[in-house]
Design a protein around this motif. Sequence first.
Motif, mmCIF file in Angstrom:
data_model
loop_
_atom_site.group_PDB
_atom_site.id
_atom_site.type_symbol
_atom_site.label_atom_id
_atom_site.label_comp_id
_atom_site.label_asym_id
_atom_site.label_seq_id
_atom_site.Cartn_x
_atom_site.Cartn_y
_atom_site.Cartn_z
ATOM 1 N N ALA A 353 0.797 -1.237 0.052
ATOM 2 C CA ALA A 353 -0.109 0.154 -0.097
ATOM 3 C C ALA A 353 1.006 1.391 -0.045
ATOM 4 C CB ALA A 353 -1.072 0.107 1.041
ATOM 5 N N GLY A 354 1.998 1.149 -0.595
ATOM 6 C CA GLY A 354 2.873 2.401 -0.978
ATOM 7 C C GLY A 354 3.760 2.712 0.155
ATOM 8 N N GLY A 355 3.980 1.861 1.370
ATOM 9 C CA GLY A 355 4.754 2.060 2.242
ATOM 10 C C GLY A 355 5.213 0.780 3.192
ATOM 11 N N ARG A 356 5.680 1.135 4.357
ATOM 12 C CA ARG A 356 6.137 0.094 4.980
ATOM 13 C C ARG A 356 4.800 -0.747 5.372
ATOM 14 N NH1 ARG A 356 9.332 1.221 10.744
ATOM 15 N NH2 ARG A 356 7.082 2.253 11.158
ATOM 16 N N ALA A 357 4.950 -2.131 5.558
ATOM 17 C CA ALA A 357 3.709 -2.959 5.883
ATOM 18 C C ALA A 357 3.345 -2.701 7.456
ATOM 19 C CB ALA A 357 4.296 -4.653 5.594
ATOM 20 N N ALA A 358 1.937 -2.776 7.641
ATOM 21 C CA ALA A 358 1.882 -2.606 9.008
ATOM 22 C C ALA A 358 2.451 -3.642 10.050
ATOM 23 C CB ALA A 358 0.173 -2.760 9.013
ATOM 24 N N GLY A 359 2.716 -4.911 9.814
ATOM 25 C CA GLY A 359 2.941 -5.924 10.739
ATOM 26 C C GLY A 359 4.496 -5.930 10.810
ATOM 27 N N TYR A 360 5.231 -5.112 9.915
ATOM 28 C CA TYR A 360 6.842 -5.170 9.993
ATOM 29 C C TYR A 360 7.415 -4.808 11.175
ATOM 30 C CZ TYR A 360 11.586 -4.350 8.567
ATOM 31 O OH TYR A 360 13.090 -4.255 8.757
ATOM 32 N N THR A 361 8.350 -5.689 11.617
ATOM 33 C CA THR A 361 9.320 -5.146 12.779
ATOM 34 C C THR A 361 10.755 -5.341 12.183
ATOM 35 O OG1 THR A 361 9.507 -7.498 13.638
ATOM 36 C CG2 THR A 361 7.617 -6.191 14.244
ATOM 37 N N GLU A 362 11.513 -4.248 12.890
ATOM 38 C CA GLU A 362 13.253 -4.493 12.614
ATOM 39 C C GLU A 362 13.584 -5.708 12.905
ATOM 40 O OE1 GLU A 362 16.519 -2.483 11.378
ATOM 41 O OE2 GLU A 362 14.386 -1.923 10.932
ATOM 42 N N GLU A 363 13.224 -6.156 14.039
ATOM 43 C CA GLU A 363 13.719 -7.564 14.511
ATOM 44 C C GLU A 363 13.340 -8.654 13.482
ATOM 45 O OE1 GLU A 363 13.567 -10.650 18.412
ATOM 46 O OE2 GLU A 363 11.924 -8.982 18.133
ATOM 47 N N ALA A 364 12.329 -8.856 12.946
ATOM 48 C CA ALA A 364 11.918 -9.906 11.901
ATOM 49 C C ALA A 364 12.770 -9.760 10.655
ATOM 50 C CB ALA A 364 10.628 -9.612 11.400
ATOM 51 N N GLY A 365 12.945 -8.291 10.209
ATOM 52 C CA GLY A 365 13.847 -8.024 8.985
ATOM 53 C C GLY A 365 15.144 -8.521 9.169
ATOM 54 N N SER A 366 15.603 -7.940 10.243
ATOM 55 C CA SER A 366 16.958 -8.265 10.665
ATOM 56 C C SER A 366 17.262 -9.954 10.751
ATOM 57 C CB SER A 366 17.502 -7.532 11.851
ATOM 58 O OG SER A 366 17.164 -6.313 11.929
ATOM 59 N N ASP A 367 16.375 -10.491 11.210
ATOM 60 C CA ASP A 367 16.663 -12.032 11.312
ATOM 61 C C ASP A 367 16.882 -12.731 9.844
ATOM 62 O OD1 ASP A 367 16.430 -14.774 12.676
ATOM 63 O OD2 ASP A 367 14.643 -14.820 11.229
ATOM 64 N N VAL A 368 15.977 -12.135 9.101
ATOM 65 C CA VAL A 368 16.091 -12.648 7.505
ATOM 66 C C VAL A 368 17.512 -12.257 6.754
ATOM 67 C CG1 VAL A 368 15.354 -12.596 5.250
ATOM 68 C CG2 VAL A 368 13.708 -12.772 7.202
ATOM 69 N N MET A 369 17.615 -11.000 7.169
ATOM 70 C CA MET A 369 18.979 -10.457 6.389
ATOM 71 C C MET A 369 20.224 -11.109 7.138
ATOM 72 S SD MET A 369 18.463 -8.119 4.223
ATOM 73 C CE MET A 369 19.615 -6.678 3.868
ATOM 74 N N ALA A 370 20.308 -11.550 8.088
ATOM 75 C CA ALA A 370 21.532 -12.356 8.573
ATOM 76 C C ALA A 370 21.921 -13.526 8.119
ATOM 77 C CB ALA A 370 21.218 -12.381 10.046
ATOM 78 N N ARG A 371 20.731 -14.262 7.222
ATOM 79 C CA ARG A 371 20.849 -15.573 6.924
ATOM 80 C C ARG A 371 21.864 -15.520 5.429
ATOM 81 N NH1 ARG A 371 14.434 -16.560 6.538
ATOM 82 N NH2 ARG A 371 14.141 -16.384 8.857
ATOM 83 N N GLU A 372 22.519 -16.722 5.314
ATOM 84 C CA GLU A 372 23.242 -16.850 3.755
ATOM 85 C C GLU A 372 22.402 -16.703 2.851
ATOM 86 O OE1 GLU A 372 27.538 -18.691 4.604
ATOM 87 O OE2 GLU A 372 25.840 -20.136 4.091
ATOM 88 N N ASP A 373 21.350 -17.501 2.788
ATOM 89 C CA ASP A 373 20.630 -17.561 1.559
ATOM 90 C C ASP A 373 19.259 -16.644 1.771
ATOM 91 O OD1 ASP A 373 22.264 -19.510 1.261
ATOM 92 O OD2 ASP A 373 20.741 -20.523 -0.225
ATOM 93 N N ILE A 374 19.054 -15.569 0.977
ATOM 94 C CA ILE A 374 17.949 -14.630 1.151
ATOM 95 C C ILE A 374 17.206 -14.724 -0.008
ATOM 96 C CG2 ILE A 374 17.275 -12.053 1.630
ATOM 97 C CD1 ILE A 374 20.240 -12.151 3.119
ATOM 98 N N ARG A 375 15.784 -14.566 -0.021
ATOM 99 C CA ARG A 375 14.891 -14.394 -1.038
ATOM 100 C C ARG A 375 14.023 -13.118 -0.955
ATOM 101 N NH1 ARG A 375 9.110 -17.110 -2.096
ATOM 102 N NH2 ARG A 375 9.002 -16.788 -4.507
ATOM 103 N N ILE A 376 14.231 -12.166 -1.948
ATOM 104 C CA ILE A 376 13.369 -11.213 -2.103
ATOM 105 C C ILE A 376 12.423 -11.289 -3.213
ATOM 106 C CG2 ILE A 376 13.345 -8.581 -2.567
ATOM 107 C CD1 ILE A 376 16.512 -8.607 -1.527
#
Length: 407
Positions: A353-376
């Motif tokens: 909806a044009g911006g950050r998702a309502a349920g997004y948290t920095e903790e959840a995002g950081s957890d994915v970014m710390a992985r070796e294999d990442i899917r966007i």
Amino acid sequence: MAVGEAVFPQMPVIEGLRLGTTSAGIKKPGRRDLVVIEVPEGASVAGTFTLNAFCAAPVQVAKRHLAARCEKGLAPRYFVINTGNANAGTGALGLRDATSSCDELARLTGVEGEAVLPFSTGVIGEPLPMERLLGALPQALEALSENGWDAAAEGILTTDTRPKGATRTITIDGETVTIAGISKGSGMIQPNMATMLGFVATDAAISQARLESLLQDGVGRSFNCITVDSDTSTNDACMLVATGRGPRVESSADLEAFRVALDEVLVELAQAIIRDGEGATKFVTLDVEEATSRREALDVAFTVAHSPLVKTALYASDANWGRILAAVGRAPVENFDVERIVIDLGDVRLVEAGGRAAGYTEEAGSDVMAREDIRIRIRLGRGEASATVWTSDLSHDYVSINADYRS
């Protein structure tokens, strides 16, 4: 540095194909750097080559020789491959040297010069040490073996940290068809045709025209969908050999089964290049969906994959999702409706909806970014076309490797 563990596969014999590897001392004494591949009579050969305007001398000669053989209804009989020196940006001397390597191998094996295709990889702008290269050809011929895949995979490497191979088997008319291949590449990777160097072979019997179509389509779904640093090499080439010693592949069903297996080999080899990207610590899959065309989906995917800001955030495991959003927004696509764009990082919703998702948290995002294999995953909300691109992060080591490349 490379992402994940990689075990070089047990490579099968492709009946009729032999590979020989030796050391010519082209750049470093004692390392494997010269490979000869023998193609049997009656085979079919297809190739794809770099679109770089400064294409290397061996590319020019290989394309000319391949076309000449195909016009006669014949296939090349030998490939000669060196690492350590690209023989690119070398003008008329480079063309003479590439031709001389073909002529000497032809003399040693009793074939015509145009039956030999040359390939080179390494530093651009330096003349080939021809005395050393030509002098080592007899040793490479003596080493020819149906079991020569492992040594050849090492003999074509430059800044790669490990050899790359893949193989598949299928059954056609009750007989086994085998496909096997090797590739090299680590930096200067956005092929725009194939990869730095790739050599794939099958024992199937397939016409040259069909083989060419299978390779072009397969490259479009594999090697043309990878990028380390957005640089297209002067030396890219990918060759596909069908020795014809196995069953003939002709029916639509058999061709489709072969296509699926070939694509799996090509994708595995392409992904291995990204996992071994210079300085890579992350392997990133970019899925773009709901585009109006595959070209549009690729444009969005490559815009994100080429962004230094996205790539450095990946390296830092920094969930700076705004960099992804900004890269998507500057892709060469007209009339974006940002309200319809959805971006997911792994299983975490980043944007809607044009911006950050309502349920997004920095903790959840950081957890994915710390992985070796990442899917966007990026959904554009515009149509039904899709594309997948694979890339790596941008680390300090990438800068160091390329700053010290010639030293």
